[in-house]
Design a protein around this motif. Structure first.
Motif: not given
Length: 386
Positions: A351-369
């Motif tokens: 849970r600590t990996r994400f900001s409580p105010s984060a929204r979809a598309g703003q998490l800066e996660l890398r999706a596999p190609k």
């Protein structure tokens, strides 16, 4: 779980898992320490430790043969019932928390029953300890391990114990602990009378005194005598629908517990009182050794911060199976609880990996190609029908 791990040999895997939890000789404290090292590193990246919370939780249980089961107060059902109780110490930030110590309370009837101890595998070195003694041992171990310190929070089951509070002060740990309405204190600015002056003969008297006109009062009596201007409305956190608020007053007092056996009065500390506007009398009381200049809002915030542990136990019991242990042994009980807490620690760290105010598309996660020839199922160029 056995069916998921070994679908072709469920019975053997079930036996292996049962042995791992109930009988295998691994150290639950060591595993919990390793889990803490991982989780603490994650949560400290976002915010510092705020508090250490002492608490206990009950597990309703029938019969007399499961380790620790006795008729005692069970918080889960809110009354005396057959249950076992475990004492825990949790470390918390403003938003995250995790139990770092967990120990079954062994009632005195169990501690002195050699036959039941042997059947349930209670270690020989385990002797009867009160819940406050267990809590102090957990706090001492946390200090020795170098866990970042916070204000110690506890309910009246621990806060009423003068020795518990005194030991925390000896360790220079600030506290905000609940007390009952019958605890006695000296009114603000007052303290016990000094020892009488000697007359030149015999050993001089050193003990503090009281007389018929100089007596302490209960915290309830003191609260009822406070002027209306002493009460302030304070909000401490956001609830489901609105901010949680109530009326509070805080005054500096000295505890009066058996001070007639002391040569020096108890140190001055805060008495925090909650009196909801629609209640006929004050509802809750706390002692606190926070500095004298601490704002009322901070006192209230810390006193109410214990709610975070209620959330922990709700998730541990409802989502992770903390209350589902059906065995009878000491080792199995602690192994089961440790595995549940370690799993909860993993969730806290994630849970600590994400900001409580984060929204979809703003998490800066890398999706596999996607593969070069990938085609969504059902697309016009797909070789398979939708």
């Amino acid at each position: 779980m056995a069916a998921r791990i070994a679908p072709d040999n469920v019975r053997r895997m079930h036996q292996s898992l049962h042995h791992f939890v109930a009988d295998a000789p691994w150290d639950d404290e060591v595993l919990l320490d390793r889990a803490l090292d991982t989780v603490l590193a994650s949560i400290l990246q976002r915010e510092p430790v705020v508090a250490w919370v002492v608490d206990d939780t009950g597990f309703p249980k029938k019969g007399q043969h499961s380790v620790g089961v006795a008729r005692q107060y069970c918080g889960q059902v809110g009354k005396q019932d057959n249950c076992r109780v475990a004492v825990s110490l949790s470390v918390t930030t403003e938003k995250a928390s995790m139990p770092i110590a967990f120990r079954l309370y062994l009632p005195e009837t169990w501690a002195n029953d050699k036959q039941r101890r042997q059947k349930t595998g209670v270690p020989e070195q385990v002797e009867f300890q009160t819940k406050t003694q267990i809590a102090l041992a957990q706090i001492e171990r946390a200090r020795e391990r170098g866990v970042p310190e916070g204000v110690v929070l506890a309910d009246a089951g621990y806060g009423n114990d003068t020795q518990f509070r005194s030991r925390l002060s000896e360790w220079k740990l600030h506290y905000v602990v609940g007390i009952q309405s019958g605890v006695t204190v000296w009114k603000p600015g007052e303290q016990p009378l000094p020892a009488p002056e000697g007359k030149g003969m015999g050993r001089p008297r050193k003990l503090l005194r009281r007389d018929s006109e100089h007596q302490p009062v209960t915290v309830k009596e003191l609260a009822l005598a406070l002027p209306s201007a002493a009460w302030k409305t304070v909000a401490w956190r956001q609830g489901v629908k609105k901010k949680l608020t109530s009326r509070f007053a805080a005054v500096r007092v000295r505890c009066a517990h058996r001070d007639y056996w002391r040569a020096e009065p108890h140190a001055e500390e805060w008495l925090l009182i909650e009196w909801p506007k629609d209640e006929a009398e004050p509802a809750k009381y706390w002692f606190s050794t926070l500095p004298a200049k601490t704002p009322l809002t901070e006192l209230v915030h810390l006193a109410k911060h214990r709610w975070i542990i209620e959330r922990d136990y709700q998730e541990l019991k409802q989502e992770l199976g903390l209350g589902h242990f059906e065995g009878r042994g000491w080792r199995g009980f602690h192994h089961h609880a440790t595995l549940c807490i370690a799993a909860y620690g993993f969730l806290v760290a994630e849970r600590t990996r994400f900001s409580p105010s984060a929204r979809a598309g703003q998490l800066e996660l890398r999706a596999p190609k996607l593969p070069a020839r990938f085609q969504p199922r059902g697309s016009a160029h797909s070789g398979r029908a939708a």
